[in-house]
Enzyme design. Sequence first.
Site, short mmCIF file in Angstrom:
data_model
loop_
_atom_site.label_atom_id
_atom_site.label_comp_id
_atom_site.label_asym_id
_atom_site.label_seq_id
_atom_site.Cartn_x
_atom_site.Cartn_y
_atom_site.Cartn_z
N ASN A 190 -0.43 18.22 -5.17
CA ASN A 190 -0.59 19.70 -6.42
C ASN A 190 -2.03 19.66 -6.39
O ASN A 190 -2.39 18.77 -7.11
CB ASN A 190 0.62 18.71 -7.49
CG ASN A 190 0.72 20.14 -8.21
OD1 ASN A 190 -0.41 21.43 -8.03
ND2 ASN A 190 0.35 20.06 -9.90
N TRP A 191 -1.91 20.83 -5.47
CA TRP A 191 -3.31 21.34 -6.01
C TRP A 191 -3.86 21.91 -6.96
O TRP A 191 -5.48 21.59 -7.25
CB TRP A 191 -3.92 21.80 -4.29
CG TRP A 191 -3.78 21.28 -2.69
CD1 TRP A 191 -3.93 20.34 -2.72
CD2 TRP A 191 -4.22 21.76 -2.21
NE1 TRP A 191 -3.45 20.47 -1.52
CE2 TRP A 191 -3.74 20.91 -0.53
CE3 TRP A 191 -4.25 23.45 -0.93
CZ2 TRP A 191 -3.54 21.25 0.64
CZ3 TRP A 191 -4.75 23.57 0.29
CH2 TRP A 191 -3.94 23.05 0.96
N LYS A 192 -2.77 22.14 -7.77
CA LYS A 192 -4.01 22.60 -8.85
C LYS A 192 -4.80 24.33 -8.23
O LYS A 192 -4.07 24.65 -7.02
CB LYS A 192 -4.81 22.04 -9.90
CG LYS A 192 -2.99 20.25 -10.13
CD LYS A 192 -3.71 20.09 -11.52
CE LYS A 192 -2.82 19.50 -11.50
NZ LYS A 192 -3.50 17.88 -12.69
N HIS A 227 5.64 21.58 -14.90
CA HIS A 227 4.51 20.64 -14.93
C HIS A 227 3.49 20.89 -16.38
O HIS A 227 4.39 21.50 -17.21
CB HIS A 227 3.46 21.80 -14.05
CG HIS A 227 1.81 20.42 -13.78
ND1 HIS A 227 1.21 20.32 -14.91
CD2 HIS A 227 2.04 19.29 -12.85
CE1 HIS A 227 0.71 18.99 -13.83
NE2 HIS A 227 1.08 18.46 -13.14
N GLU A 233 0.26 21.35 -16.95
CA GLU A 233 -0.07 22.15 -17.70
C GLU A 233 0.69 23.44 -17.74
O GLU A 233 -0.32 24.25 -18.25
CB GLU A 233 -1.13 22.15 -16.80
CG GLU A 233 -1.74 21.03 -16.29
CD GLU A 233 -2.65 20.54 -15.76
OE1 GLU A 233 -2.28 20.93 -14.54
OE2 GLU A 233 -2.49 19.07 -14.83
N GLU A 254 5.12 12.05 -14.85
CA GLU A 254 3.34 12.54 -15.59
C GLU A 254 2.87 12.34 -16.60
O GLU A 254 3.16 13.24 -17.55
CB GLU A 254 3.23 13.75 -15.24
CG GLU A 254 3.65 14.10 -13.38
CD GLU A 254 2.50 15.17 -12.76
OE1 GLU A 254 2.14 14.96 -11.95
OE2 GLU A 254 3.01 16.25 -13.37
N GLY A 256 -4.96 13.60 -14.96
CA GLY A 256 -6.46 13.74 -14.79
C GLY A 256 -7.80 13.19 -15.65
O GLY A 256 -8.71 14.09 -15.65
N SER A 288 -3.53 10.20 -12.28
CA SER A 288 -4.82 9.83 -11.69
C SER A 288 -4.03 8.37 -10.74
O SER A 288 -4.45 7.01 -10.54
CB SER A 288 -5.32 8.32 -13.06
OG SER A 288 -5.65 9.42 -13.99
N GLY A 332 -2.18 15.04 -8.20
CA GLY A 332 -3.51 15.60 -8.14
C GLY A 332 -4.56 15.43 -7.70
O GLY A 332 -5.06 15.93 -6.62
N GLY A 333 -5.76 15.53 -8.21
CA GLY A 333 -6.78 15.41 -7.77
C GLY A 333 -7.27 14.88 -6.45
O GLY A 333 -7.80 14.39 -6.21
P1 13P Z 1 -3.94 13.69 -11.95
O1 13P Z 1 -3.27 13.01 -10.18
O2 13P Z 1 -5.16 14.45 -10.82
O3 13P Z 1 -4.46 12.62 -12.24
O4 13P Z 1 -3.17 15.15 -12.19
C1 13P Z 1 -1.78 14.91 -11.52
C2 13P Z 1 -1.03 15.98 -11.73
O5 13P Z 1 -0.91 16.05 -13.27
C3 13P Z 1 0.22 16.37 -10.50
O6 13P Z 1 0.51 16.83 -10.57
#
Ligand code: 13P
Length: 255
Positions: free
Chosen positions: A9-11, A97, A99, A169, A175, A215, A236-237
Amino acid sequence: MRKKIVAANWKMNLDLTEGAELVNDIFNGSPELNENKIVVIAPPYIHLTHTSAQLVGMNHVHLGAQNCHAEPSGAYTGEISAAMLKSAEVEYVIIGHSERREYCHEDDAVLSKKVNQALANGLKVIFCCGEPLAVRDANEQNAYVESQLTAGLFHLPVTQLIDITIAYEPIWAIGTGRTATSAQAQDMHAHIRKVLANKYGETVAAETPILYGGSCKPSNAAELFACPDVDGGLIGGASLKAAEFLGIVAAMSNA
Ligand code: 13P
């Protein structure tokens, strides 16, 4: 046999050039995958057509989107429908998600409509759930996640569960660098599978992939993915750097 999946998930990260380079590096470095060990890449919408072209010939790496609208079409400026995603060769869409729940105020009602739109247009859904820290501290995470699943998914008939992947999640791990321990992840994933079994039966529960997100990195992926109910990760990251993402894919491939 249920699938193992690592999904990126590149966000809201990477411009077109950076995204293309990343996909190229993943293409060149990916370990052996098969139909039961797959990768999903979910870039921002603007990348989709180009990423789709890059993925041609890359076996078992699938294109995902990070969102779709709850309505089929109409006067919703700036939005993208599930049918549009399908026409861009998208196969998976992330829905629910944390977010989007928080910043875009997406509630259970709208999320269940998005799930319906996605499935009606032939997309597979990665449905996210997970509790905030206050709920975890109160030890109420099981009921919290169960209510998210009930509200978002449990209106579906059993025949549609084949197109559902669940991503757990915990919000406090996203993050933050604070990963859930493998025991915490396993406990919740086992709970989710039990909730699925109660609603849809043991067979569906045993076949539904449940991914961990928050994470996740190469250094903890192997331990997380070794848990019997953790079927991969939503990243994510660490999905933004080829070496890190490939390290996580390798952990899935070896699990
Ligand atoms: P991180 O891997 O950056 O913690 O993000 C997880 C995430 O929200 C994937 O959708």
